[in-house]
Design an enzyme around this catalytic site. Structure first.
Site, short mmCIF file in Angstrom:
data_model
loop_
_atom_site.label_atom_id
_atom_site.label_comp_id
_atom_site.label_asym_id
_atom_site.label_seq_id
_atom_site.Cartn_x
_atom_site.Cartn_y
_atom_site.Cartn_z
NE ARG A 3 -3.92 -0.47 2.10
CZ ARG A 3 -4.93 -0.72 2.93
NH1 ARG A 3 -5.32 0.22 3.77
NH2 ARG A 3 -5.54 -1.87 2.92
CB SER A 52 -9.07 -0.19 2.50
OG SER A 52 -10.11 -0.37 3.44
#
Length: 606
Positions: A58, A160
């Site tokens: 990420r 997310s």
């Protein structure tokens, strides 16, 4: 002065050939930095590589090996292919699942969909079947599909609830759980051995031309919704509920799927927040796309609920794996914490299990799980009800893999959660799932309404039976890794080398557990029972009063998170005094152990 173009980084950029398939927007970003002589930013982007954190990668989207872009996703997938082909002799039959959310960034030309197609292209170029979803899906659909289709692994392109600049590459193992050790380290090693892109890896057109690519969308959506009935207990009652629900998809993937889930449960369709119903990679109506932040980011949802006469607000995060819940209580809104919702959901799943299994005297086969920084409320349930409770390290990868172990032993997992509004109701998906949780919460509210109870009143009932569990969770932001290292090193060498503090302010500490070093003063051998996490920081303090506090770094964001909880015994009614003491301990913990002003930490402002 040496000419800036003679700097090694500058020479590297100047002499790197442009691949015919490469993304010219990211090349332009590097050339712009080169033109400006911005050596520091070039070093940040080019001199380090992303490492596998919370079950994958990420980072911000943009040019450079430290960021998410076409090249780093191709390199990661080549490494993943190399590892999977060694581990699974039948990889050519099993294949992999690939899904994506709605993120995108015009400046770098990166979108989750494009990165998903490049992920698929790498596998297809090696004759590996790929189940690539034809449109955006909730993150839980990928692990669900991995299990349902018998695939070797799954990849979800999502960041997310992270800021809009970020994207991510989340990897699931054959058991449907997020990857954990040793697979993560082995994949990273294989990535480092597979950095040269294969010519066909750039060819995203393989997704439409290869016969090995299939679209699992219809099949998986149908199977998921059918299996969702396993956590629906009162279909007939649901149809009659007078309650109204509002749902926000937070500019992400959740709208269609939450609508379908409500239909499966026979619930009235939730009223969507129109401004947040459809995908928007700019997340234009919220300061940050994280429903966990509460009232400040739920403003549109709460306003719509007031206008429509709805008493329950449900908000899924952009990839729909987490769920925030608010309820109107006495003309004001209460936004439940993840720990409070877990108390309600744990109670609900247990209530319905017992109703469906009246003959079950021995509850030892029934399990619930929580991460160690989450509320101990399930532990209190287990002590009274007699079922099995397990605690894991933070992160659903630990829960998912523990579920796999328990199910192999014949155990039934009813519920699992992490305090950051991540819930798993039933075990159809071994990961957190905001879609199923939204429908389950709505049904629970409908049922309680027939008993003239609200969610909040039932939460009070739960605390009366099992003891009040009052918790606080927050964070400070720190973009400087050496500062974080210094803060935790100070805690481990408080009054001398390898000595931890014995108090915080006026509050006495009785036990300390440090999962980074493996130390636990409460164990006879002083060794931690939980696995070591050497690459992240986490220290837990147990106070004389019974308050438990944890400081830890985040695996996906530049944050130091802090968690405190007062676990009182049943019958304790003076909750306000518990809250007051907890607040004092929390303030002392932050000010004395983190020293935000001295360390230039950014306090939570949302």
């Amino acid at each position: 002065h040496m000419c800036r173009y003679h700097h090694p980084i500058m020479e590297y950029v100047c002499h790197t050939p442009v691949e015919p398939w490469s993304n010219h927007r990211t090349r332009a970003q590097i050339e712009s930095l080169l033109h400006d002589g911005n050596v520091i930013e070039l070093q940040r982007r080019l001199c380090s590589r992303m490492s596998f954190g919370t079950a994958g990668l990420r980072a911000a989207m943009g040019a450079g090996f430290a960021l998410i872009n076409d090249l780093t996703i191709i390199q990661s997938t080549q490494g993943l292919y190399k590892y999977l082909s060694i581990y699974f002799p039948d990889l050519g039959k099993r294949g992999i699942v690939v899904g994506y959310d709605t993120r995108g960034q015009e400046a770098s030309g990166c979108t989750s969909e494009r990165l998903a197609k490049l992920t698929a292209a790498v596998m297809l170029s090696k004759d590996i079947p790929v189940y690539l979803f034809s449109t955006y899906v909730p993150t839980p659909f990928v692990p669900y599909a991995v299990k349902n289709l018998g695939a070797a692994a799954g990849v979800m392109l999502t960041a997310s609830h992270n800021p809009k600049e970020d994207n991510g590459y989340k990897v699931y193992w054959v058991n449907g759980a997020q990857i954990s050790a040793p697979h993560d380290k082995e994949i990273l090693k294989c990535i480092e051995e597979s950095l040269e892109p294969w010519p066909e890896s750039w060819n995203e057109n393989l997704c439409s031309s290869s016969p090995l690519r299939s679209d699992p969308l219809v099949c998986i959506s149908k199977c998921y919704m059918e299996e969702l009935t396993s956590v629906c207990f009162h279909r007939e009652l649901n149809a009659k509920t007078p309650l109204k629900f509002v749902h926000s998809a937070f500019h992400g993937v959740g709208h269609n799927y939450v609508q379908q889930a409500f239909a499966v449960f026979n619930l009235p369709p939730p009223i969507p927040v129109p401004e947040q119903k459809d995908p928007d990679s700019e997340f234009s109506t919220v300061s940050c796309p994280n429903p966990e932040e509460g009232e400040s980011v739920l403003e549109l949802s709460l306003r719509l609920a007031g206008k429509e006469g709805a008493t329950i607000v449900l908000a899924t995060d952009p990839d729909a794996d987490r769920l925030a819940v608010a309820e109107k209580c006495d003309n004001r809104w209460k936004v439940f914490t993840g720990n409070e919702m877990a108390a309600l959901l744990g109670w609900w799943m247990l209530l319905n299990w017992k109703d469906r299994h009246p003959e079950m005297v021995d509850m030892e086969s029934v399990c619930m799980l929580a991460t160690t920084v989450s509320s101990k409320i399930l532990k209190a349930f287990a002590q009274i009800e007699g079922f099995h409770f397990e605690e894991t390290l933070p992160g659903f990868k630990w829960i998912g893999n523990k579920i796999h172990e328990l199910e192999k032993k014949g155990k039934v997992v009813l519920f699992a959660f992490e305090e950051s509004i991540g819930f798993m109701c039933g075990s159809m998906v071994p990961d957190k799932d905001g879609v199923s949780a939204a429908a389950v919460v709505a049904e629970m509210a409908a049922y309680l309404n027939t008993k003239n109870l609200t969610l909040n009143r039932q939460l009070e009932n739960i605390y009366e039976i099992y003891g009040p569990h009052i918790s606080r969770t927050s964070y400070v932001i720190c973009h400087d890794p050496p500062t974080i290292k210094r803060i935790f090193s100070r805690l481990r060498n408080w009054n001398g080398k390898d000595e931890y503090p014995d108090s915080c302010g006026v509050y006495r500490i009785t036990h300390i557990r440090d999962v980074t070093t493996g130390y636990d003063s409460s164990q006879p051998d002083h060794k931690c029972v939980l696995p070591l996490t050497k690459n992240s920081q986490m220290v837990t303090f147990t106070f004389h009063s019974g308050i438990v506090a944890t400081l830890r770094t985040s695996g996906t964001e530049p944050k130091i998170k802090y968690y405190t909880e007062f676990c009182a015994l049943p019958g304790k009614r003076d909750v306000s005094s518990l809250e007051e003491e907890l607040q004092k301990v929390t303030t002392a913990l932050v000010e004395e152990f983190l020293e935000p002003d001295k360390n230039n930490l950014i306090r939570r402002s949302v």
